[in-house]
Write an enzyme that holds these catalytic residues in place. Structure first.
Site, mmCIF file in Angstrom:
data_model
loop_
_atom_site.group_PDB
_atom_site.id
_atom_site.type_symbol
_atom_site.label_atom_id
_atom_site.label_comp_id
_atom_site.label_asym_id
_atom_site.label_seq_id
_atom_site.Cartn_x
_atom_site.Cartn_y
_atom_site.Cartn_z
ATOM 1 N N ARG A 158 0.877 -1.184 0.000
ATOM 2 C CA ARG A 158 0.000 0.000 0.000
ATOM 3 C C ARG A 158 0.911 1.230 0.000
ATOM 4 O O ARG A 158 1.696 1.432 0.929
ATOM 5 C CB ARG A 158 -0.914 0.025 1.227
ATOM 6 C CG ARG A 158 -1.650 1.344 1.364
ATOM 7 C CD ARG A 158 -2.718 1.335 2.440
ATOM 8 N NE ARG A 158 -3.880 0.593 2.029
ATOM 9 C CZ ARG A 158 -5.108 0.753 2.559
ATOM 10 N NH1 ARG A 158 -5.305 1.650 3.508
ATOM 11 N NH2 ARG A 158 -6.125 0.036 2.140
ATOM 12 N N ASP A 169 -17.475 7.094 -1.559
ATOM 13 C CA ASP A 169 -16.180 6.997 -0.861
ATOM 14 C C ASP A 169 -15.893 8.379 -0.285
ATOM 15 O O ASP A 169 -16.572 9.368 -0.619
ATOM 16 C CB ASP A 169 -15.097 6.565 -1.878
ATOM 17 C CG ASP A 169 -13.717 6.384 -1.256
ATOM 18 O OD1 ASP A 169 -13.598 6.367 -0.014
ATOM 19 O OD2 ASP A 169 -12.734 6.261 -2.029
ATOM 20 N N CYS A 212 -16.599 1.910 0.749
ATOM 21 C CA CYS A 212 -15.445 1.053 1.035
ATOM 22 C C CYS A 212 -14.976 1.177 2.481
ATOM 23 O O CYS A 212 -14.291 0.285 2.973
ATOM 24 C CB CYS A 212 -14.304 1.386 0.080
ATOM 25 S SG CYS A 212 -13.816 3.122 0.158
ATOM 26 N N GLN A 247 -10.331 -4.101 -2.974
ATOM 27 C CA GLN A 247 -11.625 -3.558 -2.564
ATOM 28 C C GLN A 247 -12.695 -3.890 -3.607
ATOM 29 O O GLN A 247 -13.791 -4.348 -3.278
ATOM 30 C CB GLN A 247 -11.495 -2.034 -2.406
ATOM 31 C CG GLN A 247 -12.776 -1.356 -1.985
ATOM 32 C CD GLN A 247 -13.140 -1.674 -0.544
ATOM 33 O OE1 GLN A 247 -12.315 -1.526 0.343
ATOM 34 N NE2 GLN A 247 -14.357 -2.118 -0.307
ATOM 35 N N ARG A 266 -13.912 -8.554 2.510
ATOM 36 C CA ARG A 266 -12.487 -8.315 2.249
ATOM 37 C C ARG A 266 -11.681 -9.541 2.689
ATOM 38 O O ARG A 266 -10.751 -9.978 2.004
ATOM 39 C CB ARG A 266 -11.991 -7.067 3.010
ATOM 40 C CG ARG A 266 -12.627 -5.746 2.597
ATOM 41 C CD ARG A 266 -12.258 -5.344 1.206
ATOM 42 N NE ARG A 266 -10.827 -5.276 0.984
ATOM 43 C CZ ARG A 266 -10.057 -4.231 1.320
ATOM 44 N NH1 ARG A 266 -10.580 -3.152 1.858
ATOM 45 N NH2 ARG A 266 -8.750 -4.249 1.063
ATOM 46 N N HIS A 289 -7.531 0.375 -6.328
ATOM 47 C CA HIS A 289 -7.728 -0.400 -5.088
ATOM 48 C C HIS A 289 -8.426 -1.708 -5.491
ATOM 49 O O HIS A 289 -9.589 -1.945 -5.179
ATOM 50 C CB HIS A 289 -8.571 0.409 -4.107
ATOM 51 C CG HIS A 289 -8.525 -0.092 -2.693
ATOM 52 N ND1 HIS A 289 -7.758 -1.170 -2.301
ATOM 53 C CD2 HIS A 289 -9.158 0.345 -1.556
ATOM 54 C CE1 HIS A 289 -7.924 -1.363 -1.005
ATOM 55 N NE2 HIS A 289 -8.768 -0.463 -0.536
HETATM 56 N N1 CP Z 1 -11.399 0.037 2.607
HETATM 57 C C1 CP Z 1 -10.125 -0.071 3.006
HETATM 58 O O1 CP Z 1 -9.217 -0.351 2.216
HETATM 59 O O2 CP Z 1 -9.937 0.156 4.339
HETATM 60 P P1 CP Z 1 -8.527 0.379 5.041
HETATM 61 O O3 CP Z 1 -7.963 1.661 4.501
HETATM 62 O O4 CP Z 1 -8.833 0.464 6.510
HETATM 63 O O5 CP Z 1 -7.629 -0.780 4.718
HETATM 64 N N1 NVA Z 2 -10.110 6.622 -1.724
HETATM 65 C C1 NVA Z 2 -9.712 6.271 -0.379
HETATM 66 C C2 NVA Z 2 -9.956 4.828 -0.124
HETATM 67 C C3 NVA Z 2 -9.645 4.360 1.282
HETATM 68 C C4 NVA Z 2 -9.849 2.895 1.475
HETATM 69 C C5 NVA Z 2 -8.246 6.620 -0.188
HETATM 70 O O1 NVA Z 2 -7.454 6.408 -1.110
HETATM 71 O O2 NVA Z 2 -7.902 7.122 0.887
#
Ligand code: CP
Ligand code: NVA
Length: 324
Positions: A114, A236, A276, A144, A304, A141
């Protein structure tokens, strides 16, 4: 729905949603569904398929769901995960991404990353000899989106001919979702404020995938028009990780894009709601909707775990569940 053969995903990466064809998504879903059914009996697998396998998890940004589901998932599958933060690894500072890949591939069976820049995840995948999974970049993502579409298939069965409307930022979550949903033969609609649209290349790619499977992607700016008759309304956060400096400007720009009961009524009684998470209650979504009967958000979150376990078994090459 076509389903790719068992074992056909072994050794593959998942960096963007389009890396998996709809049939390969079907393969992950089949394994995930078997694992979920097994797990729900007594929260364990009698014959864990990834015994003594290991995963390195490089997390440069905060996470609750992704991090815990990958780590708990590896444990439940019989293996283990090692958490590393950017400070531990220092890619691009302490050593190059290529050198990180060359070391990690000798130690572990898979890598989850990440980070902000999508190119770092791509470079890691290009360099590492073990599967690399994108756990969120600024651009995509995919884990997700897989869990979300698995959830939608649990709720609706086939998605062919359904309408999934995303209200808000044309961001990483939208990019991956649009790609996977279009591949299921559904129509994706996006309503976004001017200046916050998606990457046109992702829309073109999702349309091409959709065209081959009966799906489509429409991009516009009017939330009320976009949700009319929709089966699903997805939203989101207005400010993603790494954009915190823009929060005040975004809050202004996204006014009118809140998913509340009134917008849901425009959609119709059939409309279900997804997010999400993490959610900013009373900003992009009201608590009334998020905690109400239309909401699928905690089913998405739970999935998930199951979908990423299916993904790990398929990419890392574990024995298919149920074949003890
Ligand atoms: N939706 C999601 O990816 O959550 P986190 O950022 O907590 O991993
Ligand atoms: N769009 C958001 C998703 C978090 C799971 C981000 O990138 O922060």
């Amino acid at each position: 729905m076509d389903v790719a053969p068992v074992g056909s995903l072994r050794g593959r990466n998942l960096i963007k949603a389009a890396d998996l064809s709809p049939a390969e998504v079907g393969r992950v879903f089949e394994t995930a569904a078997t694992l979920k059914a097994e797990f729900l009996v007594d929260r364990r697998h009698a014959e864990p398929p990834l015994v003594r396998r290991s995963l390195a998890m490089l997390f440069e940004r905060p996470s609750l769901r992704t991090r815990v589901t990958f780590e708990a998932g590896m444990l439940q599958l019989g293996g283990g995960a090692i958490q590393l933060t950017a400070g531990n690894v220092g890619w691009g500072v302490r050593e190059s991404v290529a050198d990180v890949a060359r070391n990690l591939q000798a130690f572990v069976d898979g890598i989850v990353i990440r980070t902000g820049p999508h190119e770092i995840a791509e470079e890691l995948a290009a360099r590492a000899a073990v599967p690399v999974i994108n756990a969120l970049t600024r651009h995509e993502h995919p884990c997700q989106a897989l869990a979300d579409v698995f959830t939608l298939r649990e709720v609706f069965g086939s998605l062919a001919g359904r309408v999934v409307t995303f209200v808000g930022d044309g961001n990483n979550v939208f990019h991956s979702l649009a790609t996977v949903v279009a591949g299921q033969g559904a129509t994706v609609r996006l309503a976004h404020p001017a200046g916050y649209g998606p990457d046109p290349a992702v829309v073109a790619s999702a349309r091409a995938i959709g065209a081959a499977h009966g799906g489509w992607v429409d991009v516009g700016i009017d939330p009320r028009a976009a949700v009319e008759g929709a089966d699903v309304i997805y939203t989101d956060s207005w400010t993603s990780m790494g954009q915190e400096d823009e929060a005040a400007v975004r809050e202004q720009a996204f006014r009118g894009f809140q998913v509340d009961e009134e917008l849901c009524r425009v959609a119709g009684p059939q409309a279900r709601v997804m997010h999400c998470l993490p959610a900013h209650r009373e900003q992009e979504i009201t608590s009334e909707v998020m905690d109400g009967p239309r909401s699928l958000v905690f089913q998405q979150s739970e999935n998930r775990l199951h979908v990423q376990k299916g993904l790990l078994v398929e990419l890392l090459g574990g024995r298919p569940p149920g074949t003890g």
